[in-house]
Every structure is written in C-alpha cells, then in structure tokens.
Design a protein around this motif. Structure first.
Motif, short mmCIF file in Angstrom:
data_model
loop_
_atom_site.label_atom_id
_atom_site.label_comp_id
_atom_site.label_asym_id
_atom_site.label_seq_id
_atom_site.Cartn_x
_atom_site.Cartn_y
_atom_site.Cartn_z
N UNK A 152 -22.03 50.10 32.89
CA UNK A 152 -21.67 50.55 31.48
C UNK A 152 -22.90 51.68 31.20
N UNK A 153 -22.54 52.37 30.28
CA UNK A 153 -23.37 53.48 29.60
C UNK A 153 -23.47 53.15 28.10
N UNK A 154 -24.82 52.98 27.78
CA UNK A 154 -25.05 52.54 26.43
C UNK A 154 -24.73 53.98 25.51
N UNK A 155 -23.89 53.76 24.55
CA UNK A 155 -23.64 54.79 23.46
C UNK A 155 -24.26 54.91 22.34
N UNK A 156 -24.44 53.76 21.64
CA UNK A 156 -25.41 53.61 20.41
C UNK A 156 -25.22 52.34 19.91
N UNK A 157 -26.03 52.32 18.63
CA UNK A 157 -26.00 51.09 18.03
C UNK A 157 -26.49 51.44 16.58
N UNK A 158 -26.00 50.71 15.66
CA UNK A 158 -26.61 50.62 14.15
C UNK A 158 -27.50 49.70 13.76
N UNK A 159 -27.64 48.60 15.00
CA UNK A 159 -28.52 47.51 14.70
C UNK A 159 -30.01 47.76 15.04
N UNK A 160 -30.77 46.94 14.72
CA UNK A 160 -32.32 46.99 14.97
C UNK A 160 -32.29 45.87 16.20
N UNK A 161 -33.51 46.08 16.98
CA UNK A 161 -33.83 45.33 17.93
C UNK A 161 -32.87 44.94 19.11
N UNK A 162 -31.89 45.82 19.10
CA UNK A 162 -30.76 45.57 20.24
C UNK A 162 -29.79 44.52 19.92
N UNK A 163 -29.59 44.13 18.64
CA UNK A 163 -28.72 43.04 18.15
C UNK A 163 -27.51 43.96 17.98
N UNK A 164 -26.33 43.27 17.86
CA UNK A 164 -25.00 44.16 17.90
C UNK A 164 -24.87 44.61 16.48
N UNK A 165 -24.01 45.55 16.36
CA UNK A 165 -23.03 46.09 16.98
C UNK A 165 -23.38 47.11 17.77
N UNK A 166 -22.74 47.35 18.94
CA UNK A 166 -23.23 48.41 19.85
C UNK A 166 -21.97 48.96 20.69
N UNK A 167 -21.70 50.14 21.07
CA UNK A 167 -20.60 50.48 21.94
C UNK A 167 -21.48 51.09 23.22
N UNK A 168 -20.37 50.93 24.16
CA UNK A 168 -20.58 51.27 25.59
C UNK A 168 -19.33 52.09 26.16
N UNK A 169 -19.69 52.95 27.12
CA UNK A 169 -18.50 53.54 28.09
C UNK A 169 -18.72 53.09 29.28
N UNK A 170 -17.66 52.90 29.91
CA UNK A 170 -17.48 52.29 31.09
C UNK A 170 -16.94 53.64 32.19
N UNK A 171 -17.01 53.33 33.17
CA UNK A 171 -16.84 54.40 34.28
C UNK A 171 -15.30 54.51 34.53
N UNK A 172 -14.40 53.57 33.89
CA UNK A 172 -12.77 53.39 33.76
C UNK A 172 -12.32 54.30 32.61
N UNK A 173 -13.39 55.02 31.79
CA UNK A 173 -12.86 55.82 30.70
C UNK A 173 -12.41 54.90 29.58
N UNK A 174 -13.11 53.86 29.29
CA UNK A 174 -12.90 52.87 28.21
C UNK A 174 -14.15 52.80 27.44
N UNK A 175 -14.05 52.23 26.42
CA UNK A 175 -15.16 51.84 25.33
C UNK A 175 -15.28 50.17 25.34
N UNK A 176 -16.63 49.76 25.47
CA UNK A 176 -16.78 48.51 25.14
C UNK A 176 -17.56 48.25 23.86
N UNK A 177 -17.00 47.25 22.88
CA UNK A 177 -17.62 47.26 21.62
C UNK A 177 -18.26 45.65 21.70
N UNK A 178 -19.51 45.83 21.27
CA UNK A 178 -19.99 44.45 21.06
C UNK A 178 -20.33 44.61 19.55
#
Length: 90
Positions: free
Chosen positions: A1-27
């Motif tokens: 997965x490729x990290x897209x971005x986050x509005x959190x500090x210190x790596x905590x959620x929420x975060x969005x990722x892009x997969x190689x299948x054309x989908x988005x993973x939401x943390x």
C-alpha cells in the motif's frame, strides 16, 4: 500500500492508503456508537465502519485527483448561465 496522507500527529489514525488494486484503505477509529451503527446499510460480515475527518478526504482528493478543479471549470464553462437563471439560449 502507498501512504496518501493523514491529519493525525505521530502516525496515529486517521490515515488513507492507496492499493495496487485501485482501492483506498481507510485507517480510523472504529465507530462504536449504537445509534450511528444502526444508520449503516448492508454491513457485511468482516466489515467495520471507521471515522475520518472530512478535511482528510478532501485534501487527499485534491492530491490524488489533481484535475478535479480543471474538470469542474470546464463543465462550468460548457454550460454558461445568465446570472444563475437558465435561458433558452444558454
């Protein structure tokens, strides 16, 4: 997965990722409020609802879909109006 971005500090959620299948993973934080969960539709086994700020989604959309503003501008120019009141000639 490729990290897209986050509005959190210190790596905590929420975060969005892009997969190689054309989908988005939401943390994000799992939604646990019973009333909110009751509003969900068609939740399958294995699915969970997570919460992310609107700002994160709009910021990532701007980065991932850089032509979104250009597309909106073209669409607005394709259908001009006369001060918001449609006319027979445009």
């Amino acid at each position: 997965m490729r990290f897209l971005g986050s509005t959190s500090e210190a790596g905590a959620c929420p975060t969005l990722y892009e997969t190689d299948r054309g989908t988005i993973v939401v943390q994000g934080l799992r939604v646990t409020d019973a009333e909110a969960l009751a509003d969900l539709r068609d939740v399958l086994d294995g699915e969970a609802a997570v919460e992310v700020p609107r700002e994160l989604i709009t910021e990532i959309a701007r980065r991932v879909l850089p032509d979104a503003e250009e597309t909106r501008a073209r669409q607005a120019n394709a259908f001009p109006s006369s001060g918001g009141t449609p006319t027979a000639t445009g």
